[in-house]
Design a protein around this motif. Structure first.
Motif: not given
Length: 256
Positions: A96-101, A111-118, A123-127, A145-149
């Protein structure tokens, strides 16, 4: 006149040195004196033997037998400083909308926050409102990241009103103005019209469920193949990668 002492003089000298009761009992009989000397010699020999055998003996300690014990979780370095054993790592797929997928390896307990940092951050504007960043990660799961539930179905198997509203204005205009263009609005993810059957769903259909990616969808299909299908929705908890929170999200969206 000095000379070699005669035996009589020896007897006299020995008799004078004996205790009085010995002199009275034995008198001056040479045989009695000889027997007394033999007894004294035997007593001396016995005493020497007794003390010699009673002396402390060196005792050798038995060789220590080292039993095999499991390796501790932490080792001690040569300097005496404990060093932590290598921690077990898990593999997650971040898309999804991350810098290094891609595939990332994280320590167990991340945790999920650690995965996002890794993955270099969002990306800017991603929810990230659909992500629980405090949730513990499991090995083999996918984070999008950024997918609609997908919204849970309403009564009669129809999508809830919130799902229609989240699809955007084009969907609403298509419903009021006649036929809508094929495929709907660009980039919108269609929610399932009803509960997804765990026994007949394809990997693509399972991939539309919230929090389920290609890896977890394949785990569900593998479980279905190994156990001859699902007889209850509760069996979904036995699939690798589905915890209590994710099962609570999927339970109203699936059926055996």
């Amino acid at each position: 006149m000095c000379g070699t002492p005669t035996p009589s003089r020896w007897r006299i000298a020995l008799q004078e040195r004996l205790p009085l009761w010995v002199q009275l009992r034995c008198g001056t009989d040479p045989k009695a004196l000889g027997a007394l000397a033999v007894v004294l010699l035997i007593a001396v020999v016995f005493a020497v033997h007794h003390f010699w055998t009673a002396r402390p003996q060196p005792v050798r300690a038995p060789a220590a037998q080292h039993a095999s014990v499991p390796a501790p979780s932490s080792a001690v370095s040569a300097a005496g400083v404990p060093t932590a054993a290598p921690a077990r790592r898990i593999v997650v797929d971040i898309a999804g909308k991350v810098r290094r997928p891609g595939i990332h390896r994280l320590p167990q307990g991340a945790r999920v926050a650690d995965a996002l940092r890794a993955a270099g951050g969002v990306l800017s504007g991603a929810s990230t409102r659909t992500l629980n960043r405090a949730r513990l990660l499991v090995d083999g799961e996918q984070i999008i990241v950024g997918a609609r539930a997908a919204a849970p179905p309403g009564p009669g198997g129809q999508p809830a009103a919130g799902a229609a509203g989240s699809a955007g204005a084009p969907a609403a205009s298509g419903a009021s103005g006649g036929s809508s263009p094929p495929g709907g609005s660009a980039g919108a993810v269609a929610a399932p019209a009803g509960p997804v059957s765990l026994n007949s769903a394809t990997p693509e259909q399972l991939d539309t469920l919230p929090g389920v990616g290609p890896v977890l969808a394949q785990h569900i299909i593998d479980f279905r193949t190994q156990h001859g299908g699902f007889t209850s929705v509760d069996q979904l908890q036995e699939v690798n990668g589905i915890g209590d929170r994710r099962f609570a999200d999927l339970r109203p969206l699936v059926q055996p």
